[in-house]
Design a protein around this motif. Structure first.
Motif, PDB file in Angstrom:
ATOM      1  N   GLY A 290       0.801  -1.258  -0.173  1.00 52.34           N
ATOM      2  CA  GLY A 290       0.033  -0.104   0.022  1.00 52.34           C
ATOM      3  C   GLY A 290       0.755   1.189   0.086  1.00 52.34           C
ATOM      4  N   PHE A 291       2.254   1.222  -0.267  1.00 52.24           N
ATOM      5  CA  PHE A 291       2.934   2.306  -0.129  1.00 52.24           C
ATOM      6  C   PHE A 291       2.999   3.177  -1.367  1.00 52.24           C
ATOM      7  N   ASP A 292       2.427   2.772  -2.631  1.00 54.05           N
ATOM      8  CA  ASP A 292       2.360   3.816  -3.579  1.00 54.05           C
ATOM      9  C   ASP A 292       1.499   4.878  -3.746  1.00 54.05           C
ATOM     10  N   ASN A 293       1.863   5.633  -2.903  1.00 52.40           N
ATOM     11  CA  ASN A 293       1.003   7.060  -2.629  1.00 52.40           C
ATOM     12  C   ASN A 293       1.246   8.241  -3.473  1.00 52.40           C
ATOM     13  N   HIS A 294       0.971   8.070  -4.501  1.00 57.37           N
ATOM     14  CA  HIS A 294       1.046   9.174  -5.670  1.00 57.37           C
ATOM     15  C   HIS A 294       0.147  10.233  -5.500  1.00 57.37           C
ATOM     16  N   ALA A 295      -0.971  10.037  -4.773  1.00 58.50           N
ATOM     17  CA  ALA A 295      -2.007  10.878  -4.223  1.00 58.50           C
ATOM     18  C   ALA A 295      -2.778  10.787  -3.088  1.00 58.50           C
ATOM     19  N   GLY A 296      -3.102  11.517  -2.265  1.00 55.11           N
ATOM     20  CA  GLY A 296      -3.923  11.263  -1.032  1.00 55.11           C
ATOM     21  C   GLY A 296      -2.908  10.637   0.092  1.00 55.11           C
ATOM     22  N   GLN A 297      -1.744  11.020  -0.146  1.00 53.76           N
ATOM     23  CA  GLN A 297      -1.040  10.343   0.914  1.00 53.76           C
ATOM     24  C   GLN A 297      -1.235  10.822   2.380  1.00 53.76           C
ATOM     25  N   VAL A 298      -1.488  11.831   2.417  1.00 55.44           N
ATOM     26  CA  VAL A 298      -2.264  12.693   3.585  1.00 55.44           C
ATOM     27  C   VAL A 298      -3.325  13.345   3.713  1.00 55.44           C
ATOM     28  N   VAL A 299      -3.920  13.677   4.707  1.00 56.94           N
ATOM     29  CA  VAL A 299      -5.268  14.310   4.662  1.00 56.94           C
ATOM     30  C   VAL A 299      -4.700  15.828   4.768  1.00 56.94           C
ATOM     31  N   ALA A 300      -5.320  16.613   3.695  1.00 57.90           N
ATOM     32  CA  ALA A 300      -5.152  17.820   3.677  1.00 57.90           C
ATOM     33  C   ALA A 300      -5.300  18.780   4.944  1.00 57.90           C
ATOM     34  N   THR A 301      -6.211  18.537   5.653  1.00 63.87           N
ATOM     35  CA  THR A 301      -6.365  19.237   6.786  1.00 63.87           C
ATOM     36  C   THR A 301      -5.381  19.129   8.145  1.00 63.87           C
ATOM     37  N   ASP A 302      -5.046  17.825   7.966  1.00 63.77           N
ATOM     38  CA  ASP A 302      -4.002  17.473   8.808  1.00 63.77           C
ATOM     39  C   ASP A 302      -3.168  16.260   8.242  1.00 63.77           C
ATOM     40  N   THR A 303      -1.749  16.896   8.016  1.00 65.94           N
ATOM     41  CA  THR A 303      -0.786  16.042   7.335  1.00 65.94           C
ATOM     42  C   THR A 303      -0.267  14.891   8.211  1.00 65.94           C
ATOM     43  N   THR A 304      -0.394  14.722   9.542  1.00 66.22           N
ATOM     44  CA  THR A 304      -0.069  13.762  10.274  1.00 66.22           C
ATOM     45  C   THR A 304      -1.118  12.403  10.164  1.00 66.22           C
ATOM     46  N   THR A 305      -2.218  12.943   9.309  1.00 70.21           N
ATOM     47  CA  THR A 305      -3.093  11.326   9.113  1.00 70.21           C
ATOM     48  C   THR A 305      -3.005  11.161   7.825  1.00 70.21           C
ATOM     49  N   GLY A 306      -3.794  10.031   7.352  1.00 67.63           N
ATOM     50  CA  GLY A 306      -3.950   9.573   6.124  1.00 67.63           C
ATOM     51  C   GLY A 306      -3.319   8.396   5.631  1.00 67.63           C
ATOM     52  N   THR A 307      -3.386   7.927   4.552  1.00 65.47           N
ATOM     53  CA  THR A 307      -2.962   6.593   4.053  1.00 65.47           C
ATOM     54  C   THR A 307      -1.505   6.031   4.824  1.00 65.47           C
ATOM     55  N   HIS A 308      -0.404   7.163   4.301  1.00 63.81           N
ATOM     56  CA  HIS A 308       0.726   6.723   4.946  1.00 63.81           C
ATOM     57  C   HIS A 308       0.864   6.881   6.252  1.00 63.81           C
ATOM     58  N   ALA A 309       0.284   7.583   6.835  1.00 62.43           N
ATOM     59  CA  ALA A 309       0.255   7.575   8.677  1.00 62.43           C
ATOM     60  C   ALA A 309      -0.202   6.222   9.103  1.00 62.43           C
ATOM     61  N   ASN A 310      -1.404   5.934   8.401  1.00 61.43           N
ATOM     62  CA  ASN A 310      -2.029   4.527   8.881  1.00 61.43           C
ATOM     63  C   ASN A 310      -0.833   3.376   8.512  1.00 61.43           C
ATOM     64  N   LEU A 311      -0.107   3.384   7.206  1.00 64.07           N
ATOM     65  CA  LEU A 311       0.828   2.242   7.043  1.00 64.07           C
ATOM     66  C   LEU A 311       1.863   2.431   8.013  1.00 64.07           C
ATOM     67  N   LEU A 312       2.207   3.482   8.271  1.00 67.01           N
ATOM     68  CA  LEU A 312       3.425   3.674   9.144  1.00 67.01           C
ATOM     69  C   LEU A 312       3.283   3.119  10.804  1.00 67.01           C
TER      70      LEU A 312
END
Length: 522
Positions: A290-312
């Motif tokens: 799931g690490f191929d994050n070309h888009a939506g890697q983070v939530v725009a309103t909170d960059t500490t959250t999102g797909t990448h944060a969940n994976l880490l």
């Protein structure tokens, strides 16, 4: 269709129901230092766990350069996905470097001395294709070469010659390697066969060892579904090592609490149980995708959250639970783990709150054997190569550390496993002694290394001038090289005319002597 005919037909079809990934068979160091390591793995029964981060992990939002936050958070760099400085997790004794806020587990391991961060890992002329880049990492070849076998498979093949035909034996009754996943990784393939057996997923394992009943498939219904389920059961029961796996699973247990809804944790939990149950398998291989994050890697309103944060978070919590389990089971001194991803991401983010395919990225190595918490230093965000972070460490130097310092291989086995001898990344050792009592200096950055044309040494010490410069081969013979000063803090050497091999660079400055190993390749 009769069951017998169906089985004959299915046996020749590419159905993702196999337990074994290949079908029918289930399946310059100092001499004193090397002498102390030879056969170390056999004596101590050491284990390696490989974790593949599939898709290309964004290393710059994983290990964050706190010493360069003004560049990192700038609008022209990655402001739209940057982690705020006050949210970055701090690391003991390394104030300039931090971890993503989701990685509290790995922060704890680092601060406890059980995690090494290897900075800037890549290889010369990197490839940006998922398939090809993964193949390079798995086979440990140069980007211009190919191989059918994998680096760990070649090591295991030399250690257990004649596998699988001549095994199991009384000395090695268990599979050399186990992978959890649908497709057998090339990493574990030896000269002619995979050195591993492959369990599809934790559910397959649970059914194999009797923890779960053999439930019917849910994705296929009717007669075809029943027949495919029958094949799964037959394959599971006919695996040469099913008995050993069941026995180990029955004897083994887990003492730590693992996170739920975490696929990596589920896989690592199985490994801890099998090791505790006495299985003598040397290498385990698991995957987190799931690490191929070309888009939506983070939530725009909170960059500490999102797909990448969940994976880490999944990665960090799974490894911490695994390491905790090993400690409680009194096994942690026997096990080392490492992560790898086929490539990193571009240093500069895109407009879709994501990152595109890049080059170098950090690797993690974890376990009680760690001696160097940080190998290399933060990448220089002001010195990019086509928007990519520059390489500091060749990934095969990390493999060399695993083979030499963890498994205790001799030089010939390491060379056979990696196709040539690589300098050992100092994950498990203090800086290596090359001449007299002078250690290789950690002050300054040398890249690319290995190199074929030019190599650059960067250090603040160079700003005060150079008193002397020497390049010597491993036989102690001094070699002449052309040198230039691109900047006040850098030194460029032309190695294009040097024979392939390993050299020692010594640069004496007013502040001290810089000593670095240089690997010249073609």
């Amino acid at each position: 269709m009769k069951r017998r005919n169906f089985l004959q037909y299915a046996a020749s079809s590419l159905l993702p129901v196999v337990i074994d990934g290949f079908g029918a068979r289930a399946l310059g160091r100092s001499s004193s230092f090397i002498s102390s390591l030879v056969n170390l793995a056999a004596a101590s029964d050491r284990v390696l766990v490989i974790i593949q981060l599939q898709g290309g992990n964004d290393g710059l939002n994983t290990v964050i350069p706190l010493d360069q936050m003004s560049v990192y958070t700038s609008a022209s760099f990655r402001k739209n996905i940057a982690i705020p400085e006050d949210k970055v997790l701090r690391l003991k004794n390394y104030p300039g470097t931090g971890l993503h806020p989701s990685m509290t587990g790995l922060q704890q391991l680092f601060n406890d001395g059980k995690l090494s961060i290897v900075q800037g890992v890549s290889y010369p002329t990197p490839n940006f294709s998922h398939f090809r880049a993964s193949d390079i990492w798995m086979t440990a070849v140069d980007s211009t070469q190919t191989a059918d076998s994998g680096w760990a498979g070649r090591y295991l093949d030399k250690r257990f010659p004649g596998f699988p035909a001549n095994y199991p034996t009384a000395q090695m009754p268990d599979p050399p390697a186990i992978q959890i996943g649908y497709v057998a990784a090339t990493t574990l393939r030896g000269a002619s066969d995979s050195m591993a057996i492959v369990l599809q997923d934790p559910d397959t394992f649970a059914r194999l060892v009797g923890d779960k009943p053999n439930a019917p498939v849910t994705n296929l219904t009717g007669y075809v579904g029943q027949q495919i389920e029958f094949i799964r059961q037959q394959q599971a029961s006919s695996v040469s090592y099913a008995g050993q796996i069941k026995t180990a699973a029955g004897k083994g247990k887990n003492l730590a609490t693992y996170p739920t809804s975490n696929s990596l944790a589920d896989q690592l939990k199985i490994i801890a149980r099998l090791i505790h149950g006495g299985l003598q398998t040397k290498v385990y291989y698991v995957t987190l995708g799931g690490f191929d994050n070309h888009a939506g890697q983070v939530v725009a309103t909170d960059t500490t959250t999102g797909t990448h944060a969940n994976l880490l978070k999944a990665l960090s919590e799974a490894i911490l639970a695994f390491q905790t389990d090993l400690a409680q089971l009194k096994l942690e001194d026997r096990v080392v783990g490492m992560t790898f991803s086929e490539f990193g991401r571009r240093a500069i983010s895109n407009s879709s709150y994501g990152t595109d395919h890049g080059t170098s990225a950090p690797m993690f190595v974890f376990g009680t054997a760690i001696k160097s918490p940080m190998v290399g230093k933060n990448p220089n965000l002001s010195d990019l190569d086509n928007n990519n972070l520059k390489m500091q460490t060749d990934f095969r130097q990390v493999y060399a550390a695993i083979l030499t310092d963890w498994f205790g291989t001799d030089a010939s086995t390491e060379t056979a496993s990696l196709f040539r001898d690589f300098p050992v990344a100092t994950v498990f050792r203090a800086p290596a002694v090359v001449t007299g009592n002078e250690p290789l200096s950690d002050v300054g950055k040398l890249y690319p290394n290995p190199a074929s044309d030019v190599v650059i040494l960067e250090s603040d010490w160079l700003n005060q001038g150079i008193k002397s410069l020497q390049m010597a081969n491993m036989q102690g013979r001094f070699i002449g090289v052309d040198a230039s000063r691109p900047t006040a803090k850098s030194l460029q050497l032309d190695v294009s005319k040097l024979p392939m091999g390993e050299y020692l660079l010594r640069v004496e400055t007013a502040q001290g002597t810089l000593s670095k190993r240089v690997m010249v390749v073609r």
